[in-house]
Scaffold this active site. Structure first.
Site, short mmCIF file in Angstrom:
data_model
loop_
_atom_site.label_atom_id
_atom_site.label_comp_id
_atom_site.label_asym_id
_atom_site.label_seq_id
_atom_site.Cartn_x
_atom_site.Cartn_y
_atom_site.Cartn_z
N ASP A 153 32.51 -20.51 15.23
CA ASP A 153 32.99 -20.31 13.85
C ASP A 153 34.05 -21.37 13.57
O ASP A 153 34.53 -22.04 14.51
CB ASP A 153 33.59 -18.89 13.73
CG ASP A 153 33.82 -18.47 12.29
OD1 ASP A 153 33.44 -19.22 11.36
OD2 ASP A 153 34.39 -17.38 12.08
N ARG A 187 36.25 -7.85 -0.37
CA ARG A 187 36.72 -8.86 0.59
C ARG A 187 38.22 -8.95 0.38
O ARG A 187 38.70 -9.31 -0.70
CB ARG A 187 36.05 -10.21 0.34
CG ARG A 187 36.72 -11.35 1.07
CD ARG A 187 35.92 -12.61 1.08
NE ARG A 187 34.78 -12.47 1.95
CZ ARG A 187 34.03 -13.50 2.40
NH1 ARG A 187 34.33 -14.73 2.03
NH2 ARG A 187 33.01 -13.29 3.20
N HIS A 239 34.21 -8.64 10.12
CA HIS A 239 33.21 -9.10 9.16
C HIS A 239 31.85 -8.46 9.52
O HIS A 239 30.92 -9.14 9.95
CB HIS A 239 33.13 -10.63 9.22
CG HIS A 239 32.47 -11.26 8.04
ND1 HIS A 239 31.98 -10.53 6.98
CD2 HIS A 239 32.22 -12.57 7.74
CE1 HIS A 239 31.46 -11.35 6.08
NE2 HIS A 239 31.60 -12.59 6.52
N GLN A 279 28.31 -9.69 8.16
CA GLN A 279 27.85 -10.94 8.79
C GLN A 279 27.13 -10.66 10.10
O GLN A 279 26.06 -11.21 10.38
CB GLN A 279 29.06 -11.86 9.05
CG GLN A 279 28.68 -13.17 9.71
CD GLN A 279 27.81 -14.04 8.81
OE1 GLN A 279 28.19 -14.31 7.69
NE2 GLN A 279 26.65 -14.46 9.30
N ARG A 306 21.92 -12.44 5.26
CA ARG A 306 23.01 -11.69 4.61
C ARG A 306 22.42 -10.86 3.47
O ARG A 306 22.78 -9.71 3.28
CB ARG A 306 24.08 -12.65 4.07
CG ARG A 306 24.88 -13.40 5.12
CD ARG A 306 25.77 -12.47 5.91
NE ARG A 306 26.67 -11.72 5.06
CZ ARG A 306 27.84 -12.17 4.61
NH1 ARG A 306 28.27 -13.35 4.97
NH2 ARG A 306 28.61 -11.41 3.84
N1 CP Z 1 29.96 -16.20 6.12
C1 CP Z 1 30.56 -15.85 4.96
O1 CP Z 1 31.07 -14.74 4.79
O2 CP Z 1 30.50 -16.80 3.99
P1 CP Z 1 31.35 -16.78 2.64
O3 CP Z 1 32.81 -16.90 3.01
O4 CP Z 1 30.86 -17.98 1.87
O5 CP Z 1 31.09 -15.49 1.92
#
Ligand code: CP
Length: 309
Positions: free
Chosen positions: A226, A108, A135, A138, A295
């Site tokens: 979001d 990340r 992402h 997700q 996830r």
């Molecule tokens: N949706 C998501 O990626 O959550 P986090 O930022 O908690 O990993």
């Protein structure tokens, strides 16, 4: 050739469908088991997966860690600031070094360029756990969740209410790969990346833009939003963005414009009362916690695909 999971636009539709089929099978096979119990096929036994976080995370971190353990592997969580990577070491050197220790790397990070550089120099699979631009893990979980509740997402009307952020970009990629209609409803000032929209157009999956949220959501099968401020957005932008995005808050009245059996999704973390009201977040259309759970299952499918297991 090393199989990376970088973005959905880089992977064939058939491969993405196969990942989700496998994910659903693994999920079904675990019903009723303790979270820490291994899967019937602990295919990651003897393998180590590095999980690098240069930004905070709850879902990505925990779901990858637990998923790797369920597959019999060993997760190795690394905070970016504790690595030499965060103190000037070249990403290319980090990639080559980590490839000597671990069997796969999830990262990340901030810019897509860092992800690309890591993948270019790693000799083990690299998985995108979020960048400022996308992402994909997700959205694999989101598609899995939709299909679990309502069957194939192909041909369905999906409406995004809010700003054209990194999560939205992956929805654009998914629309082309999974064959659903995608509408963006947000202010012109927070429009999606034109390059992503141009890609969708070239793929024959153009994104509709409808500024009026009530018109956009009419007849929707899925409504998604979001947080109004992403992790990489400056805090100073908060008030301005809130003023611009207020008309796009998903409340019960807006959801009522969608189909009666429409689903509501939010990747979380949410700022309840801002982008969506509690009534919607906890209401009958909401599948936000199924999304979060998936996830885990979707990423197990991704790991197995990357490693050819
Ligand atoms: N949706 C998501 O990626 O959550 P986090 O930022 O908690 O990993």
């Amino acid at each position: 050739m090393t199989r990376h999971f970088l973005d959905l636009d880089r992977i064939e539709a058939g491969e993405l469908h196969a990942i989700l089929r496998r994910s659903a099978e693994m999920k079904a096979a675990r019903q009723g088991r303790p979270r820490g119990a291994p899967d019937d096929d602990p295919c990651l036994a003897g393998r180590v997966v590095a999980l690098i976080f240069e930004k905070p995370s709850t879902r990505t971190r925990v779901s990858f860690e637990v998923g790797i353990r369920q597959l019999g592997g060993e997760p190795l969580v690394l905070a970016g600031r504790d690595l030499q990577l965060g103190h000037g070491e070249a990403i290319s050197d980090t990639a080559r070094v980590l490839s000597r220790y671990v069997d796969a790397i999830m990262i990340r990070t901030f810019e897509r360029a860092a992800l690309e550089e890591l993948a270019a120099h790693a000799t083990v699979p690299v998985i995108n756990g979020l960048t400022n631009q996308s992402h994909p893990c997700q959205i694999m979980a989101d598609v899995m969740t939709y299909q679990e509740h309502r069957g194939p997402i192909a041909g369905r009307k999906v409406v995004w209410a809010g700003d054209g952020n990194n999560v939205f970009n992956s929805f654009v990629h998914a629309a082309a790969r999974f064959g659903f209609d995608l509408t963006f409803s947000g202010p012109e000032t927070l429009d999606p990346d034109p390059a992503v929209l141009a890609w969708a157009e070239a793929e024959g999956a153009p994104v509709r833009i409808e500024r009026d949220p009530a018109r956009a959501v009419a007849g929707a099968d899925l409504v998604v939003t979001d947080a109004w401020l992403s992790m990489h957005d400056p805090q100073e932008a908060r008030e301005r963005r809130h003023n611009q995005l207020q008309p796009y808050r998903v409340d019960a009245a807006l959801m009522a414009r969608a189909k009666p059996d429409a689903l509501f999704m939010h990747c979380l973390p949410a700022h309840r009362g801002e982008e969506a009201t509690d009534e919607v977040m906890d209401g009958p259309h909401s599948v936000i916690f199924d999304e979060a759970e998936n996830r885990l299952h979707a990423q197990k499918g991704i790991l197995r695909w990357c490693l050819g297991l």
